[in-house]
Write a protein that holds these residues in place. Structure first.
Motif, short mmCIF file in Angstrom:
data_model
loop_
_atom_site.label_atom_id
_atom_site.label_comp_id
_atom_site.label_asym_id
_atom_site.label_seq_id
_atom_site.Cartn_x
_atom_site.Cartn_y
_atom_site.Cartn_z
N LYS A 173 1.60 67.66 -57.29
CA LYS A 173 1.13 66.73 -56.26
C LYS A 173 -0.30 66.30 -56.54
O LYS A 173 -1.13 67.10 -56.96
N GLU A 174 -0.56 65.01 -56.28
CA GLU A 174 -1.93 64.52 -56.30
C GLU A 174 -2.61 64.91 -54.99
O GLU A 174 -1.99 64.87 -53.93
N LYS A 217 12.68 69.50 -62.31
CA LYS A 217 13.84 70.38 -62.22
C LYS A 217 14.23 70.99 -63.56
O LYS A 217 15.06 71.91 -63.60
N ASN A 218 13.67 70.49 -64.64
CA ASN A 218 14.03 70.96 -65.98
C ASN A 218 12.92 70.59 -66.96
O ASN A 218 11.98 69.86 -66.61
N PRO A 219 13.02 71.05 -68.22
CA PRO A 219 11.97 70.76 -69.21
C PRO A 219 11.76 69.26 -69.46
O PRO A 219 10.63 68.83 -69.72
N GLU A 264 8.01 64.58 -68.89
CA GLU A 264 7.74 63.25 -68.36
C GLU A 264 6.50 63.25 -67.48
O GLU A 264 5.64 62.35 -67.58
N VAL A 265 6.38 64.26 -66.62
CA VAL A 265 5.23 64.33 -65.72
C VAL A 265 3.95 64.65 -66.49
O VAL A 265 2.88 64.09 -66.22
N LYS A 300 -5.59 67.24 -71.59
CA LYS A 300 -6.59 67.06 -70.54
C LYS A 300 -6.13 65.97 -69.56
O LYS A 300 -5.47 65.01 -69.95
N LYS A 301 -6.53 66.12 -68.30
CA LYS A 301 -6.15 65.15 -67.27
C LYS A 301 -6.71 63.77 -67.60
O LYS A 301 -7.80 63.64 -68.14
#
Length: 433
Positions: A149-150, A163-165, A170-171, A181-182
């Protein structure tokens, strides 16, 4: 006997929530309702409109004060977090909405998590993260699902359930560069995933007393079967099937502890407090708090108030909130019509046809959001101007009857490329508690 002069209410905002707020207010006798800025789809002859107020809260409060309102209701979260309620209160203008510091319960999810932790409110384990390796460590510790979460305001879109690798990769690509790094984001945190049906529990509160609305459920994902990315909300229903007195007792405890925690923190809360709840195997857990009414929950819950909404809002703004109210309790289903491409890249400017037809239907309401006037057109020449264009809400003797009516009304509307979910309140998607 002299006739009582009407009370002037100003509703700040322009979306479906603000349309619902202003419309239900206008049903109260003796209420003169103005919206700033509103949108052309709200213009049904009952409301007045003001130009958009400046983003700067001090300048906005000056403009509002010039209108000499009896009560101001702030709809969206952004002006609340910016401090508009603070500036209005400094001018002794009665306002429904929390101070900037209290609105941090939504403006900073990490602040909300700390309030929950300090107040003994049940919620998921969480940890702020700054690197890819920290997230992978939490996956190894908690397993899937993992939620990212942001911290700040994200209009309901800054939440990612992995829910999975593949979801994880992707995230991570979205938030981190090749060095781990962000990038292009502020504070973010991860929390352990929870499982169970969700409930929106919304109350109006003066900081001490609170009055709950009936329970509601919103549908965040853009696609049928809760697929696709999160949105601001694609539909809602009330009441939630299977909600028990024990569930209500747990929800009330959450609100009591939150109000206590905010007051202890020196940030007492007044306004609409929204608790996003999940009923897990271990009981009611809090997913999030919001500092304003939910949207599209407002479009199904506010009509439950009946004709006494203006008195409730004036009482709330002046610190005399009653602790009970005869809500209608009518099963209601709302479905959102969205622009093509929503939520990633909404394509706007499409002509909207059929709103007048829907307004003539019994037990059906249309609450407009992303709507503008067509260039050079008349007041009925409406085009889409945002992602979520409008909400069709319908009442019925049962949720299924309300659902059928809402969808039959949607068939009277036309927006080129527009889309909506077909499973709002469908038995398969409406998991009971």
């Amino acid at each position: 006997m002299s006739k009582r002069s009407p009370k002037k209410f100003i509703v700040v905002g322009q979306g479906g929530r603000e349309h619902a707020l202003s419309h239900v207010l206008s049903l109260s006798s003796g209420a003169d309702v103005l919206v700033s800025p509103g949108n052309p789809g709200m213009d049904d002859g009952r409301l007045g409109f003001l130009p958009s107020f400046p983003d700067d809260p001090k300048e906005a409060s000056e403009r509002i004060a010039a209108e000499k309102p009896d009560v101001v209701i702030i709809g969206p979260e952004k002006p609340l977090v910016a401090g508009l309620a603070d500036c209005l209160k400094s001018r002794s203008i009665p306002v429904v909405g929390p101070t900037s510091e209290a609105a941090r319960i939504e403006g900073s999810k990490l602040f909300a998590k700390e309030i929950m932790k300090q107040s003994g409110i049940p919620t998921a384990e969480f940890s702020e993260v700054t690197t890819v390796e920290e997230i992978r460590t939490l996956v190894r510790k908690w397993g899937y699902p993992l939620v990212l979460k942001e911290d700040g305001l994200a209009q309901g879109k800054g939440v990612w359930v992995m829910k999975n690798p593949d979801d994880l990769d992707e995230v991570l690509d979205r938030y981190f560069d090749r060095e781990g790094k962000k990038q292009n984001v502020g504070r973010i945190y991860a929390e352990k995933g929870l499982s169970g049906p969700e409930v929106s529990y919304i109350v109006m509160t003066d900081g001490e007393r609170f009055l709950p609305f009936p329970t509601a459920r919103d549908f965040k994902r853009v696609g049928d079967g809760d697929t696709g990315p999160n949105t601001g909300g694609m539909g809602a229903l009330t009441p939630v099937p299977g909600w028990t007195s024990q569930d209500d007792e747990s929800a009330r405890m959450v609100i009591e502890r939150c109000l206590w925690g905010l007051k202890k923190n020196g940030t007492p809360f007044m306004g609409f407090l929204y608790a996003g709840l999940m009923k897990t195997a271990s009981g009611i857990m809090v997913l999030e708090f919001n500092a304003r009414f939910g949207d599209p929950e407002a479009q199904v819950l506010l009509p439950q108030v009946g004709e006494g909404f203006a008195d409730l809002m004036e009482g709330l703004a002046r610190g005399s909130l009653p602790t009970s109210h005869p809500f209608k309790g009518k099963p209601t289903v709302g479905v959102v019509l969205a622009s093509p491409g929503y939520p990633e890249k909404p394509v706007t400017g499409g002509r909207i046809i059929g709103i007048d037809k829907v307004r003539k239907l019994e037990s059906v309401s249309v609450y407009s959001a992303g709507i503008s006037l067509a260039p050079g057109g008349g007041k009925t020449d409406l085009v889409s101007s945002g992602g979520r264009v409008l909400t069709v809400s319908a009442e019925g003797d049962s949720l299924q009857a309300a659902r059928a009516l809402a969808y039959s009304a949607l068939e009277l509307l036309h927006l080129p490329g527009g889309h909506y979910r077909s499973d709002i309140a469908l038995s398969e998607s409406n998991e009971p508690l």
